[in-house]
Design a protein around this motif. Sequence first.
Motif, PDB file in Angstrom:
ATOM      1  N   LEU A   7       5.386  80.554  56.831  1.00 39.74           N
ATOM      2  CA  LEU A   7       5.052  79.243  56.890  1.00 39.74           C
ATOM      3  C   LEU A   7       5.143  78.481  57.746  1.00 39.74           C
ATOM      4  O   LEU A   7       6.525  78.188  58.060  1.00 39.74           O
ATOM      5  N   HIS A   8       4.311  77.624  58.646  1.00 35.12           N
ATOM      6  CA  HIS A   8       4.754  76.835  59.715  1.00 35.12           C
ATOM      7  C   HIS A   8       4.489  75.402  59.195  1.00 35.12           C
ATOM      8  O   HIS A   8       3.293  75.204  58.956  1.00 35.12           O
ATOM      9  N   LEU A   9       5.527  74.643  59.234  1.00 36.17           N
ATOM     10  CA  LEU A   9       5.497  73.198  59.223  1.00 36.17           C
ATOM     11  C   LEU A   9       5.270  72.619  60.462  1.00 36.17           C
ATOM     12  O   LEU A   9       5.999  72.855  61.447  1.00 36.17           O
ATOM     13  N   VAL A  10       3.982  71.901  60.573  1.00 37.78           N
ATOM     14  CA  VAL A  10       3.638  71.332  61.920  1.00 37.78           C
ATOM     15  C   VAL A  10       3.666  69.810  61.804  1.00 37.78           C
ATOM     16  O   VAL A  10       2.646  69.241  61.128  1.00 37.78           O
ATOM     17  N   THR A  11       4.791  69.222  62.097  1.00 39.90           N
ATOM     18  CA  THR A  11       4.606  67.732  62.160  1.00 39.90           C
ATOM     19  C   THR A  11       3.892  67.173  63.009  1.00 39.90           C
ATOM     20  O   THR A  11       3.630  67.791  64.276  1.00 39.90           O
ATOM     21  N   GLY A  12       3.438  65.951  62.732  1.00 46.58           N
ATOM     22  CA  GLY A  12       2.385  65.391  63.737  1.00 46.58           C
ATOM     23  C   GLY A  12       1.030  66.249  63.675  1.00 46.58           C
ATOM     24  O   GLY A  12       0.339  66.179  64.858  1.00 46.58           O
ATOM     25  N   GLY A  13       1.037  66.713  62.635  1.00 45.98           N
ATOM     26  CA  GLY A  13       0.003  67.818  62.572  1.00 45.98           C
ATOM     27  C   GLY A  13      -1.432  67.257  62.768  1.00 45.98           C
ATOM     28  O   GLY A  13      -2.372  68.152  62.625  1.00 45.98           O
ATOM     29  N   THR A  14      -1.604  65.969  62.574  1.00 49.50           N
ATOM     30  CA  THR A  14      -2.988  65.316  62.829  1.00 49.50           C
ATOM     31  C   THR A  14      -3.092  64.640  64.426  1.00 49.50           C
ATOM     32  O   THR A  14      -4.128  64.166  64.465  1.00 49.50           O
ATOM     33  N   GLY A  15      -1.992  65.030  65.016  1.00 47.74           N
ATOM     34  CA  GLY A  15      -1.840  64.173  66.404  1.00 47.74           C
ATOM     35  C   GLY A  15      -2.467  65.068  67.591  1.00 47.74           C
ATOM     36  O   GLY A  15      -2.978  66.156  67.186  1.00 47.74           O
ATOM     37  N   ASP A  49      13.581  61.258  51.694  1.00 47.43           N
ATOM     38  CA  ASP A  49      12.921  61.883  50.341  1.00 47.43           C
ATOM     39  C   ASP A  49      11.705  62.709  50.734  1.00 47.43           C
ATOM     40  O   ASP A  49      11.595  63.663  49.804  1.00 47.43           O
ATOM     41  N   THR A  50      11.015  62.681  51.823  1.00 48.84           N
ATOM     42  CA  THR A  50       9.799  63.355  52.103  1.00 48.84           C
ATOM     43  C   THR A  50      10.201  64.811  52.781  1.00 48.84           C
ATOM     44  O   THR A  50       9.172  65.797  52.834  1.00 48.84           O
ATOM     45  N   TYR A  51      11.285  64.739  53.174  1.00 48.57           N
ATOM     46  CA  TYR A  51      11.902  66.001  54.389  1.00 48.57           C
ATOM     47  C   TYR A  51      11.779  67.378  53.470  1.00 48.57           C
ATOM     48  O   TYR A  51      11.200  68.474  53.825  1.00 48.57           O
ATOM     49  N   GLY A  52      12.566  67.357  52.337  1.00 47.55           N
ATOM     50  CA  GLY A  52      12.632  68.414  51.685  1.00 47.55           C
ATOM     51  C   GLY A  52      11.352  69.243  51.182  1.00 47.55           C
ATOM     52  O   GLY A  52      11.141  70.250  51.278  1.00 47.55           O
ATOM     53  N   PRO A  53      10.347  68.325  50.374  1.00 47.00           N
ATOM     54  CA  PRO A  53       9.251  69.036  49.977  1.00 47.00           C
ATOM     55  C   PRO A  53       8.581  69.435  51.275  1.00 47.00           C
ATOM     56  O   PRO A  53       7.834  70.636  51.037  1.00 47.00           O
ATOM     57  N   ALA A  54       8.439  68.860  52.160  1.00 49.46           N
ATOM     58  CA  ALA A  54       7.584  69.241  53.335  1.00 49.46           C
ATOM     59  C   ALA A  54       8.133  70.593  53.946  1.00 49.46           C
ATOM     60  O   ALA A  54       7.410  71.433  54.510  1.00 49.46           O
ATOM     61  N   LEU A  55       9.444  70.885  54.023  1.00 48.93           N
ATOM     62  CA  LEU A  55      10.161  71.850  54.541  1.00 48.93           C
ATOM     63  C   LEU A  55      10.179  73.085  53.263  1.00 48.93           C
ATOM     64  O   LEU A  55      10.466  73.968  53.705  1.00 48.93           O
ATOM     65  N   ALA A  56      10.095  72.715  52.200  1.00 47.73           N
ATOM     66  CA  ALA A  56      10.291  74.122  51.240  1.00 47.73           C
ATOM     67  C   ALA A  56       9.486  75.179  51.431  1.00 47.73           C
ATOM     68  O   ALA A  56       8.097  74.891  51.584  1.00 47.73           O
ATOM     69  N   GLY A  57       9.914  76.278  51.706  1.00 49.95           N
ATOM     70  CA  GLY A  57       9.335  77.436  51.696  1.00 49.95           C
ATOM     71  C   GLY A  57       8.825  77.888  53.312  1.00 49.95           C
ATOM     72  O   GLY A  57       8.534  78.840  53.602  1.00 49.95           O
ATOM     73  N   ALA A  58       9.247  76.733  54.264  1.00 53.49           N
ATOM     74  CA  ALA A  58       8.823  77.007  55.752  1.00 53.49           C
ATOM     75  C   ALA A  58       9.859  77.807  56.363  1.00 53.49           C
ATOM     76  O   ALA A  58      10.967  77.664  56.169  1.00 53.49           O
ATOM     77  N   GLY A  59       9.375  78.611  57.269  1.00 56.06           N
ATOM     78  CA  GLY A  59      10.137  79.660  58.105  1.00 56.06           C
ATOM     79  C   GLY A  59      10.378  79.095  59.423  1.00 56.06           C
ATOM     80  O   GLY A  59      11.245  79.327  60.304  1.00 56.06           O
ATOM     81  N   ALA A  60       9.403  78.172  59.887  1.00 61.77           N
ATOM     82  CA  ALA A  60       9.308  77.860  61.414  1.00 61.77           C
ATOM     83  C   ALA A  60       8.732  76.287  61.505  1.00 61.77           C
ATOM     84  O   ALA A  60       7.748  75.911  60.754  1.00 61.77           O
ATOM     85  N   VAL A  61       9.079  75.478  62.283  1.00 62.38           N
ATOM     86  CA  VAL A  61       8.809  74.140  62.278  1.00 62.38           C
ATOM     87  C   VAL A  61       8.370  73.665  63.782  1.00 62.38           C
ATOM     88  O   VAL A  61       9.284  74.095  64.561  1.00 62.38           O
ATOM     89  N   TYR A  62       7.285  72.971  63.961  1.00 61.21           N
ATOM     90  CA  TYR A  62       7.049  72.284  65.080  1.00 61.21           C
ATOM     91  C   TYR A  62       7.422  70.709  65.003  1.00 61.21           C
ATOM     92  O   TYR A  62       6.978  70.306  63.980  1.00 61.21           O
ATOM     93  N   LEU A  63       8.324  70.185  65.796  1.00 61.50           N
ATOM     94  CA  LEU A  63       8.936  68.904  65.582  1.00 61.50           C
ATOM     95  C   LEU A  63       8.178  67.870  66.596  1.00 61.50           C
ATOM     96  O   LEU A  63       8.725  67.989  67.622  1.00 61.50           O
ATOM     97  N   SER A  64       7.127  67.127  66.128  1.00 56.29           N
ATOM     98  CA  SER A  64       6.458  66.340  67.181  1.00 56.29           C
ATOM     99  C   SER A  64       6.818  64.726  66.507  1.00 56.29           C
ATOM    100  O   SER A  64       6.486  64.595  65.353  1.00 56.29           O
ATOM    101  N   TYR A  65       8.000  64.132  67.016  1.00 58.63           N
ATOM    102  CA  TYR A  65       8.470  63.015  66.223  1.00 58.63           C
ATOM    103  C   TYR A  65       7.682  61.846  66.527  1.00 58.63           C
ATOM    104  O   TYR A  65       6.865  61.574  67.455  1.00 58.63           O
TER     105      TYR A  65
END
Length: 276
Positions: A7-15, A49-65
């Motif tokens: 699972l890939h978490l893509v932060t800023g995923g609408t940007g 408090d939103t970090y844990g739920p968003a990261l749950a089960g993720a193996g890779a992350v794109y970090l756009s701050y």
Amino acid sequence: MTNDDTLHLVTGGTGKTGRRVANRLMERGLPVRIGSRSAALPFDWTREDTYGPALAGAGAVYLSYQPDLAAPGAPQTIAAFTEAAVKAGVRRIVLLSGRGEPEAAECEDVVRASGLEWTVLRCSWFAQNFSEDHLLDPVRAGEVALPAGDVPEPFVDAADIADAAVAALTQDGHHGEVYELTGPRALTFARAVAEIGAAAGRDVAYVPVPLDAYLGVLAEHGVPDEVGGLLAYLFGTVLDGRNAAPADGVRRALGREPADFTDYARATAATGVWNP
Ligand SMILES: NC(=O)c1ccc[n+]([C@@H]2O[C@H](COP(=O)([O-])OP(=O)(O)OC[C@H]3O[C@@H](n4cnc5c(N)ncnc54)[C@H](OP(=O)(O)O)[C@@H]3O)[C@@H](O)[C@H]2O)c1
């Protein structure tokens, strides 16, 4: 290589970059979770408090701050996020960073020290700022007034950033790499705006303005001080010629040349977005 079920978490995923990263991953059939305030599972950098739920089960992350790695408090926020990522079992992280920004480099250090496999993508001005962000309305109105003087900038295409991010997220061989991603040549803002006008078949003027006058106009239009401060930093400090030389990051990350601004301008003009 990540697995097909990572699972890939893509932060800023609408940007501008995150949307392209998420689309590319989904086109490959890879599981994607969008990390942004408007996502199905809301993620907000200002709410730990939103970090844990968003990261749950993720193996890779794109970090756009957001708003910017140079903003006060960013290293602390990135530290809290990477700690949560390690705790959640994330293996790999790709950080979108700022080119020529010592403050962003502090955040890179935090990611480097996190224990995660990491890749840094250092970027400066995206071409898509003219078509998907704050410079779109000025282009449509026929006048782009900026405190950018005649400093050349090798505008980078967000598509190249997304390609590099997907490579780093899904392939081996990018761990520990810092890629400086730029276009193949530097253009002044005047030249970039002229290329956009030519591609769109319209008169679009570039008007250089003093930084103070620019910030004054923003304040009059109700732009928050925090945003004004970041723009003052980007135009008044970072845009001093330090990033004028094109870099080889796209070639190193992807084994091909970066997209040229003229091609971006032509392709974007063809969508009609610059026609009022
Ligand atoms: N634009 C450039 O030329 C440029 C150049 C170099 C580096 N960068 C860096 O790239 C990053 C992205 O900037 P951008 O200008 O390209 O913006 P963007 O990614 O086009 O848009 C912002 C994204 O972040 C999300 N977002 C906004 N506030 C958030 C918050 N509080 N918590 C979580 N998500 C939030 C937005 O979605 P929601 O509204 O749904 O939350 C959206 O997906 C920044 O770190 C910036 O410093 C930009």
